[in-house]
Design a protein around this motif. Sequence first.
Motif, mmCIF file in Angstrom:
data_model
loop_
_atom_site.group_PDB
_atom_site.id
_atom_site.type_symbol
_atom_site.label_atom_id
_atom_site.label_comp_id
_atom_site.label_asym_id
_atom_site.label_seq_id
_atom_site.Cartn_x
_atom_site.Cartn_y
_atom_site.Cartn_z
ATOM 1 N N VAL B 31 15.708 -13.826 22.758
ATOM 2 C CA VAL B 31 16.222 -12.564 23.278
ATOM 3 C C VAL B 31 16.453 -12.661 24.787
ATOM 4 N N MET B 32 17.593 -12.186 25.208
ATOM 5 C CA MET B 32 17.894 -12.111 26.639
ATOM 6 C C MET B 32 18.352 -10.697 26.970
ATOM 7 N N TYR B 49 20.713 -9.367 24.029
ATOM 8 C CA TYR B 49 21.138 -10.217 22.920
ATOM 9 C C TYR B 49 19.903 -10.618 22.137
ATOM 10 N N TYR B 50 19.982 -10.452 20.844
ATOM 11 C CA TYR B 50 19.000 -11.071 19.953
ATOM 12 C C TYR B 50 19.754 -12.216 19.287
ATOM 13 N N ASP B 51 19.467 -13.413 19.702
ATOM 14 C CA ASP B 51 20.288 -14.571 19.373
ATOM 15 C C ASP B 51 21.728 -14.246 19.809
ATOM 16 N N LYS B 52 22.660 -14.241 18.868
ATOM 17 C CA LYS B 52 24.031 -13.943 19.254
ATOM 18 C C LYS B 52 24.401 -12.477 19.047
ATOM 19 N N ASP B 53 23.484 -11.726 18.537
ATOM 20 C CA ASP B 53 23.765 -10.313 18.273
ATOM 21 C C ASP B 53 23.636 -9.503 19.556
ATOM 22 N N PHE B 54 24.733 -8.842 19.877
ATOM 23 C CA PHE B 54 24.798 -8.065 21.117
ATOM 24 C C PHE B 54 24.378 -6.633 20.845
ATOM 25 N N ALA B 92 16.068 -11.002 31.833
ATOM 26 C CA ALA B 92 14.745 -11.246 31.264
ATOM 27 C C ALA B 92 14.907 -11.877 29.886
ATOM 28 N N THR B 93 13.854 -12.519 29.427
ATOM 29 C CA THR B 93 13.863 -13.097 28.091
ATOM 30 C C THR B 93 12.568 -12.749 27.376
ATOM 31 N N SER B 94 12.613 -12.813 26.069
ATOM 32 C CA SER B 94 11.392 -12.768 25.276
ATOM 33 C C SER B 94 11.616 -13.631 24.042
#
Lengths: 114, 114
Positions: B31-32, B49-54, B92-94
Amino acid sequence: AQKVTQAQTEISVVEKEDVTLDCVYETRDTTYYLFWYKQPPSGELVFLIRRNSFDEQNEISGRYSWNFQKSTSSFNFTITASQVVDSAVYFCALSEAGSYIPTFGRGTSLIVHP
Amino acid sequence: DAMVIQNPRYQVTQFGKPVTLSCSQTLNHNVMYWYQQKSSQAPKLLFHYYDKDFNNEADTPDNFQSRRPNTSFCFLDIRSPGLGDAAMYLCATSIFGTEQETQYFGPGTRLLVL
């Protein structure tokens, strides 16, 4: 809806004083997570602590300690013997179960004078 | 060992001139996030983004777009910056995007619009 209140906009102390930053939250969930982040003047938010709603034990990490009280919906942060390097903006945040987007409080700016 | 890197740290643009801010991560997190933070305010989530899902926040202006060409990189495009878009932009990322995770923040890009 979840809400995080940090009523103290700015706190100014002299080095070596103890200081407590308040955080009050609102949520309808029984499962949630609370966070504290530090944002120094450089801008990067730095994670300090995470606490889940089922763990009311207070935590101490060096000069930092956290007091979690579900009865008052508070998650306060105390710095003992403050230092100039503690000067930063501190954010409290809340994530409810099923939502990985935290709600941030408005932050408390801590200024520690030498 | 920088884990979330943002470039540039400072960006000056002209009113209406498109600008792109970049973020990269070495954590391999799924996640970004992009946040906008104005002076003395909490970070405000723009999208993630969750992977490629915006996932766009409902109140994010259309002027803001994002791209994530691969796991490591994410870009924030401001198509026609206005004076009100001057702010700090935080990436940020998680790991998986669960409510119990902490977010890892980059140092931010401070955008100035002339």
